[in-house]
Motif scaffolding. Structure first.
Motif, short mmCIF file in Angstrom:
data_model
loop_
_atom_site.label_atom_id
_atom_site.label_comp_id
_atom_site.label_asym_id
_atom_site.label_seq_id
_atom_site.Cartn_x
_atom_site.Cartn_y
_atom_site.Cartn_z
N ARG A 133 41.32 -59.99 10.94
CA ARG A 133 42.35 -60.98 10.63
C ARG A 133 43.70 -60.26 10.58
O ARG A 133 43.86 -59.30 9.85
N VAL A 134 44.66 -60.77 11.34
CA VAL A 134 45.98 -60.17 11.44
C VAL A 134 46.94 -60.95 10.54
O VAL A 134 46.95 -62.19 10.56
N ALA A 135 47.74 -60.24 9.78
CA ALA A 135 48.74 -60.89 8.93
C ALA A 135 49.80 -61.54 9.81
O ALA A 135 50.37 -60.89 10.68
N THR A 136 50.02 -62.84 9.61
CA THR A 136 51.01 -63.57 10.40
C THR A 136 52.11 -64.17 9.55
O THR A 136 53.06 -64.74 10.08
N HIS A 137 52.00 -64.07 8.25
CA HIS A 137 53.03 -64.60 7.36
C HIS A 137 53.12 -63.70 6.14
O HIS A 137 52.10 -63.23 5.64
N PHE A 138 54.35 -63.48 5.69
CA PHE A 138 54.58 -62.62 4.53
C PHE A 138 55.43 -63.36 3.52
O PHE A 138 56.29 -64.15 3.89
N THR A 139 55.19 -63.08 2.23
CA THR A 139 56.00 -63.67 1.17
C THR A 139 57.35 -62.95 1.11
O THR A 139 57.57 -61.97 1.81
N ASP A 173 50.45 -63.22 3.22
CA ASP A 173 49.77 -64.37 2.62
C ASP A 173 49.26 -65.36 3.66
O ASP A 173 48.79 -66.43 3.32
N GLY A 174 49.33 -65.00 4.93
CA GLY A 174 48.81 -65.84 6.00
C GLY A 174 48.18 -64.96 7.06
O GLY A 174 48.74 -63.93 7.43
N TYR A 175 46.99 -65.33 7.50
CA TYR A 175 46.26 -64.51 8.45
C TYR A 175 45.74 -65.36 9.61
O TYR A 175 45.48 -66.55 9.44
N SER A 176 45.55 -64.73 10.76
CA SER A 176 44.97 -65.37 11.94
C SER A 176 44.16 -64.33 12.69
O SER A 176 44.29 -63.13 12.45
N SER A 177 43.37 -64.82 13.62
CA SER A 177 42.69 -63.88 14.51
C SER A 177 43.75 -63.20 15.37
O SER A 177 44.85 -63.74 15.53
N PRO A 178 43.45 -62.04 15.93
CA PRO A 178 44.45 -61.38 16.78
C PRO A 178 44.94 -62.27 17.93
O PRO A 178 46.15 -62.30 18.20
N ALA A 179 44.05 -63.00 18.58
CA ALA A 179 44.48 -63.87 19.70
C ALA A 179 45.39 -64.98 19.21
O ALA A 179 46.41 -65.29 19.85
N ALA A 180 45.05 -65.59 18.07
CA ALA A 180 45.89 -66.65 17.51
C ALA A 180 47.25 -66.08 17.07
O ALA A 180 48.28 -66.73 17.22
N ALA A 181 47.25 -64.86 16.54
CA ALA A 181 48.50 -64.23 16.12
C ALA A 181 49.41 -64.04 17.33
O ALA A 181 50.61 -64.34 17.26
N MET A 220 54.23 -65.75 20.42
CA MET A 220 54.84 -66.29 21.63
C MET A 220 55.48 -67.65 21.35
O MET A 220 56.54 -67.98 21.89
N LEU A 221 54.85 -68.43 20.47
CA LEU A 221 55.40 -69.74 20.10
C LEU A 221 56.76 -69.59 19.42
O LEU A 221 57.67 -70.40 19.65
N VAL A 222 56.95 -68.54 18.64
CA VAL A 222 58.25 -68.30 18.00
C VAL A 222 59.33 -68.15 19.07
O VAL A 222 60.41 -68.74 18.97
N PHE A 223 59.04 -67.38 20.12
CA PHE A 223 60.03 -67.19 21.19
C PHE A 223 60.29 -68.49 21.94
O PHE A 223 61.44 -68.77 22.31
N VAL A 224 59.26 -69.30 22.15
CA VAL A 224 59.45 -70.59 22.83
C VAL A 224 60.35 -71.50 22.01
O VAL A 224 61.27 -72.13 22.53
N ILE A 225 60.09 -71.58 20.71
CA ILE A 225 60.91 -72.43 19.83
C ILE A 225 62.36 -71.96 19.83
O ILE A 225 63.29 -72.77 19.91
#
Length: 156
Positions: free
Chosen positions: A45-51, A57-65, A70-75
Motif C-alpha cells: 500500500r502506497v501513501a497517497t495522502h498526508f496530514t 493517512d491515505g493509502y492505495s495500491s501502487p497502480a492506483a497511486a 496522473m489524475l492530479v496533472f490532468v486536473i
C-alpha cells in the motif's frame, strides 16, 4: 515604406492548448519515470495522502497511486486550459499561463516524487513526509516558472 512589427500573431486554440498543457505532460512523465524507479521498493500500500503534520493517512495500491498522480496533472491541465480560454488577451494569457503551468507542474512533480521517496523507505512503518518538502516544492516551482519567464521575455 512599410513598418515591421515584432509582435507575434495570437496563437490558435490548438497551439494555446498545447503550450499550456505541455508542462503537465512533462511533469506526468517525470513522475511516471520516478514511479518506475521506485516501484520495486514500494510496500503493498502506497501513501497517497498526508496530514498537515506530514503523517500518511491515505493509502492505495501502487497502480492506483500512479493513476491518482496522473489524475492530479490532468486536473491541473484542464483548469489551466479553462483559465486560458476565459482570458481576454490570448497572446498575453498564453505566455502567462504557460509560465504558470511550468511552475505548477514542476512543484507538483517534486512533491509527488518526494511522497513516493518517503513511501519507498517506510519499511512497514507509517510514512511521514517531512514538512520542509512543501516549501521546497514551492521553491522548485517558482524557480522553474522564473526560468521560463526569463527565457521567454521579450526584448525591446
Amino acid at each position: 515604406m512599410a513598418m515591421s512589427s515584432n509582435r507575434e500573431a495570437p496563437a490558435g486554440p490548438v497551439r494555446r492548448v498545447t503550450l499550456v498543457t505541455a508542462p503537465f505532460a512533462g511533469g506526468a512523465l517525470a513522475t511516471g519515470i520516478a514511479f518506475l524507479l521506485f516501484r520495486d521498493s514500494f510496500p503493498d500500500r502506497v501513501a497517497t495522502h498526508f496530514t498537515l503534520d506530514g503523517t500518511a493517512d491515505g493509502y492505495s495500491s501502487p497502480a492506483a497511486a500512479l493513476g491518482l498522480y496522473m489524475l492530479v496533472f490532468v486536473i491541473e491541465a484542464v483548469g489551466t486550459i479553462a483559465a486560458g480560454f476565459s482570458a481576454r488577451s490570448a497572446l498575453t494569457a498564453t505566455r502567462s499561463l504557460t509560465i504558470f503551468s511550468i511552475g505548477l507542474a514542476a512543484a507538483t512533480a517534486y512533491i509527488l516524487i518526494a511522497a513516493m521517496w518517503t513511501t519507498s523507505g517506510s519499511d512497514g512503518h507509517t510514512p511521514e513526509l517531512p514538512l520542509f518538502q512543501v516549501p521546497v516544492g514551492v521553491v522548485v516551482g517558482a524557480a522553474a516558472g522564473t526560468a521560463a519567464w526569463l527565457i521567454t521575455r521579450r526584448r525591446a
